[in-house]
Design an enzyme around this catalytic site. Structure first.
Site, PDB file in Angstrom:
ATOM      1  N   TYR A  51      30.327  51.465  48.324  1.00  0.00           N
ATOM      2  CA  TYR A  51      31.247  50.580  49.048  1.00  0.00           C
ATOM      3  C   TYR A  51      31.549  51.142  50.440  1.00  0.00           C
ATOM      4  O   TYR A  51      31.870  52.317  50.613  1.00  0.00           O
ATOM      5  CB  TYR A  51      32.564  50.425  48.283  1.00  0.00           C
ATOM      6  CG  TYR A  51      33.617  49.716  49.116  1.00  0.00           C
ATOM      7  CD1 TYR A  51      33.537  48.347  49.337  1.00  0.00           C
ATOM      8  CD2 TYR A  51      34.636  50.431  49.752  1.00  0.00           C
ATOM      9  CE1 TYR A  51      34.459  47.695  50.137  1.00  0.00           C
ATOM     10  CE2 TYR A  51      35.572  49.792  50.555  1.00  0.00           C
ATOM     11  CZ  TYR A  51      35.476  48.424  50.746  1.00  0.00           C
ATOM     12  OH  TYR A  51      36.377  47.786  51.547  1.00  0.00           O
ATOM     13  N   GLY A  58      35.994  45.008  52.053  1.00  0.00           N
ATOM     14  CA  GLY A  58      36.921  44.038  51.497  1.00  0.00           C
ATOM     15  C   GLY A  58      36.201  42.958  50.714  1.00  0.00           C
ATOM     16  O   GLY A  58      35.433  43.235  49.772  1.00  0.00           O
ATOM     17  N   HIS A  81      38.691  46.608  63.907  1.00  0.00           N
ATOM     18  CA  HIS A  81      39.999  46.841  63.275  1.00  0.00           C
ATOM     19  C   HIS A  81      41.057  47.337  64.274  1.00  0.00           C
ATOM     20  O   HIS A  81      42.247  47.356  63.954  1.00  0.00           O
ATOM     21  CB  HIS A  81      39.873  47.850  62.137  1.00  0.00           C
ATOM     22  CG  HIS A  81      39.199  47.290  60.906  1.00  0.00           C
ATOM     23  ND1 HIS A  81      38.198  46.368  60.954  1.00  0.00           N
ATOM     24  CD2 HIS A  81      39.415  47.545  59.578  1.00  0.00           C
ATOM     25  CE1 HIS A  81      37.799  46.070  59.716  1.00  0.00           C
ATOM     26  NE2 HIS A  81      38.535  46.766  58.866  1.00  0.00           N
ATOM     27  N   ASN A 198      40.972  54.529  56.940  1.00  0.00           N
ATOM     28  CA  ASN A 198      41.455  54.035  55.659  1.00  0.00           C
ATOM     29  C   ASN A 198      42.401  55.052  55.039  1.00  0.00           C
ATOM     30  O   ASN A 198      41.991  56.147  54.672  1.00  0.00           O
ATOM     31  CB  ASN A 198      40.261  53.773  54.733  1.00  0.00           C
ATOM     32  CG  ASN A 198      40.665  53.081  53.456  1.00  0.00           C
ATOM     33  OD1 ASN A 198      41.056  53.727  52.494  1.00  0.00           O
ATOM     34  ND2 ASN A 198      40.574  51.767  53.430  1.00  0.00           N
ATOM     35  N   ARG A 346      88.169  61.042  52.220  1.00  0.00           N
ATOM     36  CA  ARG A 346      88.218  61.609  50.874  1.00  0.00           C
ATOM     37  C   ARG A 346      86.885  61.517  50.137  1.00  0.00           C
ATOM     38  O   ARG A 346      86.538  62.382  49.337  1.00  0.00           O
ATOM     39  CB  ARG A 346      89.302  60.864  50.090  1.00  0.00           C
ATOM     40  CG  ARG A 346      89.569  61.419  48.740  1.00  0.00           C
ATOM     41  CD  ARG A 346      90.651  60.715  47.946  1.00  0.00           C
ATOM     42  NE  ARG A 346      91.200  59.510  48.504  1.00  0.00           N
ATOM     43  CZ  ARG A 346      91.512  58.438  47.781  1.00  0.00           C
ATOM     44  NH1 ARG A 346      91.289  58.433  46.480  1.00  0.00           N
ATOM     45  NH2 ARG A 346      92.064  57.375  48.340  1.00  0.00           N
TER      46      ARG A 346
END
Length: 593
Positions: A51, A58, A81, A198, A346
């Site tokens: 891949y 994708g 990208h 990535n 407080r």
């Protein structure tokens, strides 16, 4: 000599900050890189399907890429990208992104060349910074868009900044500066585009810087609160009595209570009672004979919890006789009979303690992410495996950044309530409205509280969890995303907002302590900061003075009220206080050792 060694396993958040802000130099261990690189080359040459190396990305993972086009695939990935929008990240954030990404690659499971990793280190060590727009990441498959902007200068493309000037990388390569330092573009190998873009390095970087600010803010906010506590002469047991905190057994609450106890150690103001004040007034001959018997009735009561209050009739007589300073001090003493303070005082250990616990959890997750494998696919050469998984998904960072947002926003919220209390003459225990003499003609610190309130309200909008949203991308293949980078950016924005609120609180605390001491001076009571403030808050008080020329020019003395009776242009003074946060943090660390 480089003091930081990057090897993929030991990077700390402090080292990231050192590289980001101090330009700390480092050395890299590239010994783990070659195995995965050779493995990828072998598989590509053997025609194996991997891949993002021999397939598309994708939804196009079923598209086969020819071996001779595999390098073009990586170039196309980075170019296409790199489409970020919005203003660029700060130089500090860019440096944090680069060092985190570099460390991830050094783990040796990404299939990168030594020369590519060394080039990324070269950019950092030579202060060459890619221009990376803030917007464009959905937080899975990691920070694809901004990391592509980071990667382009490695190959001679995209935009970069050097010595304050922005260049296209192509133009910079032709400059004498580039030739002088030896900057040359690298040629990518298989999978290197995907290895570079990535993963979660952007959200981790922004988150690390937000976390750094949160850690500093927790300390400075606590110190600021301690000064405000002294101006109010706050009750001590709510923070200093250990057993009340042990009874609830929340670690953050216990820790913050200990911080306050140490920071206020030695204060002559904290825990002062009605009886203490009246006895000092008697000792200094400030009680006229006409009310002495009434005052003696109050001071003669031995047990603190059996005290009666100074009668209103006594205070009214002093006002009628024109003894307004005494009347005010008697009213102040009367208020110290009340056994508890408001929540913003407080409950500080409980509120800040919860934020501290949240911050501690964020530290654990972020430091783990700095040394995590977060790209895809990952190469496990020893097992003869390339695994397509989901380590790029930003959900772990997204959730803790949303948690950090809430922790920071609540710190700002209660801090603004302290500011509001101090400028409200109905609640600041007998000080002037807006901490200025002659309120009405003068506004004093009226509007700084407005500004703090505005920022608190802004934070309430930003605190909505970004991780609650998901928009499918890439033709619905990437059908759940984290929005982690948005969460991290919002966390940083909230942190910067809380810094501003805290600066206003510091200004307010300085005014309040100064006015209280002026009030003491009018009654011949001890008013020297050196003698009544705790050591830590005294150091703080003096450091605040150094931040502000007006405070140095107009010291508070018995006969001169100085800045407490003037209206001035306050914005530069608040900005100056902001610039002293590092010094304020050192004061806290000094007394918490």
């Amino acid at each position: 000599m480089a003091k930081i060694k990057l090897n993929g396993s030991n990077l700390t958040r402090h080292e990231v900050i050192d590289v980001a802000y101090n330009h700390a130099r480092f050395r890299i261990d590239t010994s783990k890189l070659n195995k995965s690189l050779e493995y990828i080359k072998e598989k590509v040459n053997g025609g194996k399907i991997i891949y993002g190396v021999t397939t598309g990305f994708g939804s196009k993972a079923d598209t086969l890429i020819k071996k001779e086009e595999a390098v073009d695939l990586q170039l196309n990935l980075l170019r296409s990208h790199a489409c970020g929008i919005g203003k660029p990240f700060s130089k500090e954030i860019v440096r944090a992104i680069m060092v985190i990404r570099l460390n991830t690659l050094l783990k040796g499971n990404s299939g990168v060349q030594q020369k590519t990793v060394k080039q990324l280190a070269f950019l950092l060590n030579n202060d060459i910074h890619p221009v990376i727009p803030e917007q464009g990441s959905v937080g899975a498959s990691g920070d694809l868009c901004p990391l592509s902007h980071m990667a382009l200068p490695l190959i001679g493309e995209g935009e970069m900044e050097y010595k304050g000037k922005v260049y296209t990388t192509k133009d910079f390569l032709n400059t004498d500066e580039a030739k002088k330092i030896g900057f040359k573009a690298v040629t990518l190998s298989y999978k290197e585009g995907l290895a570079l873009n990535n993963g979660t390095s952007v959200m981790a970087a922004v988150g690390t810087i937000a976390l750094h600010k949160a850690e500093q803010l927790l300390k400075v906010c606590t110190l600021s609160s301690a000064l405000i506590f002294e101006s109010l002469c706050a009750r001590k047991d709510s923070f200093a009595y250990d057993k009340i905190h042990e009874a609830r057994n929340h670690s953050g609450q216990i820790e913050v209570a200990k911080w306050l106890t140490k920071l206020l150690d030695g204060s002559k103001l904290i825990g002062i009672t009605q009886k203490d004040i009246l006895e000092i007034l008697k000792e200094k001959n400030q009680i006229p004979n006409e009310i002495l018997d009434d005052i003696n009735k109050v001071t003669d009561i031995k047990a603190a919890d059996e005290q009666i209050q100074v009668p209103e009739s006594v205070i009214d007589r002093m006002k009628a006789n024109g003894k307004n300073d005494l009347a005010k001090m008697l009213t102040f003493a009367q208020k110290k009979w009340k056994p508890q303070d408001s929540y913003s005082i407080r409950c500080l250990p409980q509120v800040f303690g919860a934020s501290k616990h949240a911050i501690d959890h964020v530290i654990e997750v972020v430091e783990n992410e700095l040394n995590a494998l977060v790209d895809n696919p990952l190469i496990f050469a020893d097992d003869d495996k390339v695994v397509s998984g989901g380590n790029f998904h930003g959900q772990p960072i997204a959730l803790v950044m949303d948690y950090l947002k809430l922790a920071l926003a609540e710190m700002g919220n209660i801090t603004e309530r302290q500011i509001n209390k101090m400028v409200d003459s109905n609640n600041n225990d007998c000080m002037e409205s807006f901490l200025v003499y002659g309120a009405g003609l003068k506004s004093g610190l009226m509007i700084p509280q407005y500004a703090a309130a505005a920022v608190v309200s802004e934070n309430k909008v930003l605190v909505h969890p970004a991780s609650a949203d998901s928009i499918p991308t890439c033709e619905n293949t990437e059908d759940h995303v984290s929005m982690g980078t948005i969460a991290a950016r919002q966390a940083l924005q909230i942190a910067e907002n809380v810094e501003k609120i805290t600066a206003i609180a510091i200004l307010t605390g300085f005014y309040a302590v100064s006015m209280r001491l002026q009030q003491f001076a009018s009654m011949k009571m001890e008013c020297n900061p050196d003698k009544v403030l705790a050591k830590a808050t005294l150091d703080f008080y003096k450091e605040i003075k150094k931040s502000n020329k007006e405070f140095l020019k107009n010291p508070v003395t018995e006969d001169k009220k100085g800045f407490l009776e003037t209206d001035r242009f306050l914005a530069p003074e608040i900005e100056s206080i902001l610039k002293h946060f590092d010094k304020f943090e050192l004061i806290v660390e000094k007394y918490l050792k």
